[in-house]
Design an enzyme around this catalytic site. Structure first.
Site, PDB file in Angstrom:
ATOM      1  N   ASN A 148      24.855  69.758   8.556  1.00 38.37           N
ATOM      2  CA  ASN A 148      26.152  69.285   8.080  1.00 38.37           C
ATOM      3  C   ASN A 148      27.189  69.452   9.185  1.00 38.37           C
ATOM      4  O   ASN A 148      26.853  69.885  10.293  1.00 38.37           O
ATOM      5  CB  ASN A 148      26.564  70.045   6.809  1.00 38.37           C
ATOM      6  CG  ASN A 148      26.533  71.544   7.012  1.00 38.37           C
ATOM      7  OD1 ASN A 148      27.319  72.108   7.754  1.00 38.37           O
ATOM      8  ND2 ASN A 148      25.567  72.199   6.361  1.00 38.37           N
TER       9      ASN A 148
ATOM     10  N   LYS B 263       6.414  65.726  16.908  1.00 40.62           N
ATOM     11  CA  LYS B 263       7.434  64.713  16.699  1.00 40.62           C
ATOM     12  C   LYS B 263       6.879  63.539  15.895  1.00 40.62           C
ATOM     13  O   LYS B 263       5.830  62.982  16.210  1.00 40.62           O
ATOM     14  CB  LYS B 263       7.950  64.213  18.054  1.00 40.62           C
ATOM     15  CG  LYS B 263       9.027  63.146  17.922  1.00 40.62           C
ATOM     16  CD  LYS B 263       9.476  62.643  19.293  1.00 40.62           C
ATOM     17  CE  LYS B 263      10.470  61.503  19.149  1.00 40.62           C
ATOM     18  NZ  LYS B 263      10.873  60.957  20.463  1.00 40.62           N
TER      19      LYS B 263
END
Length: 405
Positions: free
Chosen positions: A209, A288
């Site tokens: 955030n 990944k």
């Protein structure tokens, strides 16, 4: 309150130096023993004789002017000071303080001083807003220097804006407040959380955030300045290390939960200013993730609600929660306070300019079980932190008195 206190008053060279006479007089009338140090530039605006007469002590101008051969003046003054006040503080003296320069009596004494320093800036509105000045003040604040905000209005240069020296009575009030609050949390163990937690999708991507951690760091800093033993549990943030505060670095909501729980029983006050993720990926890829032609669907699961967990566990701890909202601030804040058994909830509307993430200011409302307790206008986060801690200390003192009756 100031009786018997030794205050070193530093006066630097701005037009507002004339107000130093009134400030010096008011401090002396309040019982303080005031020792004035003037820069050479300050003497162009007000005479040393004026401040010597008002303080009833010699005024120091030059590092090499030694009035007492048995001591080194700048070391002796630094050692004796209970508090150092710089008013007015020009951009020049702020720069010297920030970068450790010592080329006159005032800057040399400041390097030797271990007492709290209160700074009252005064300068042109554009100078005050200059990135270099802002950086210097931020650097000083990180070292524990406290600032008395300048006023807004007509400046001597003809501009109208922020930069006018705070009125002498306001500076005296700030001095009195500092002495009153400097040890009000002594012996208390305070746990603060700050920053935004990180929930990784794979080794290079994550959910987080916009929290910068600035509010939590400001609270930790203010608590340490008031004599508390402070532990700061910090997730991702943009703030540098604080002196006098134990910092525990974490990344995920689970790591923050465990760090808090392991210290909760030994804590007197918990202030949960961190922005903790409500959800995390069910599966975290070990390598990944590669893109493909289709849609990517990520399944999320709830994280443990740290604030609610603490509210259900607390046994005498004072618990403060934060609520970052975009609508119905009071409704959601009161709901959080009751559901999570908080003593106070600090709420802000992060959609309002100056009250959101990644800024140095905030606009908050504080709620208790009785409803709205205090409304704070647009203030520096350090000011919000100080006001909040004063409120916490007052409520804890009142609760202790009621328990004794």
């Amino acid at each position: 309150m100031l009786k018997g206190k030794t205050i070193v008053l530093g006066v630097s060279g701005g037009i507002a130096a004339y107000k130093a006479a009134s400030l010096c007089s008011k401090l002396v009338q309040a019982g303080a023993n005031v020792h004035v140090i003037m820069t050479e530039s300050a003497t162009k605006f007000i005479t040393p004789l004026t401040l010597q007469t008002l303080s009833r002590n010699p005024v120091y101008l030059d590092t090499f002017d030694e009035f007492n051969p048995s001591v080194v003046s700048h070391i002796d003054l630094a050692d004796r000071a209970d508090l150092v006040v710089i008013a007015p503080a020009t951009a020049n003296i702020l720069a010297k303080m920030a970068h450790g320069l010592a080329d006159d009596m005032l800057s040399t004494t400041l390097l030797a001083a271990t007492a709290q320093v209160l700074v009252a800036p005064a300068m042109n509105v554009h100078m005050y807003a200059h990135p270099a000045v802002e950086h210097n003040m931020e650097l000083l604040a990180q070292r524990g220097v406290r600032f008395i905000e300048p006023g807004t209005g007509q400046l001597a240069c003809g501009y109208v804006g922020k930069g006018r020296l705070a009125e002498p009575e306001d500076i005296v009030h700030a001095v009195e407040q500092w002495f009153a609050s400097s040890n009000e949390l002594a012996g208390k163990r305070i746990l603060v959380t700050a920053g935004g937690t990180v929930e990784r999708l794979d080794p290079v991507r994550y959910l987080t955030n916009d929290s910068s951690g600035k509010m939590g760091f400001a609270i930790a800093e203010a608590a340490a300045n008031r004599g508390a033993e402070v532990t700061l549990i910090a997730a991702r943030n943009t703030v540098e290390t604080l002196e006098g505060v134990q910092i525990i670095q974490v990344e995920t909501a689970e790591e923050m939960l465990q760090a808090v729980l392991s210290r909760f029983e030994q804590t007197d006050i918990v202030i949960k200013a961190a922005a903790v993720a409500d959800y995390r990926p069910v599966v975290r890829a070990s390598t990944k993730m590669k893109k493909n032609d289709g849609h990517l669907v990520i399944e999320l699961e709830r994280t443990t609600d740290i604030l609610q967990t603490l509210g259900e566990m607390k046994k005498g701890q004072f618990l403060v929660g934060f609520a970052a909202e975009t609508e119905q601030v009071e409704h959601y804040a009161m709901d959080k306070l009751r559901r999570k058994h908080c003593d106070l909830v600090v709420a802000n509307d992060v959609s309002v300019e100056g009250a959101g993430f990644n800024v140095d200011t905030n606009i908050v409302k504080v709620f208790g079980e009785e409803g709205l307790v205090e409304t704070m206008p647009l203030l520096q986060k350090r000011e919000v932190a100080n006001l909040l801690l004063s409120l916490v200390a007052q409520r804890m003192t009142l609760a202790a008195k009621e328990a004794d009756e």
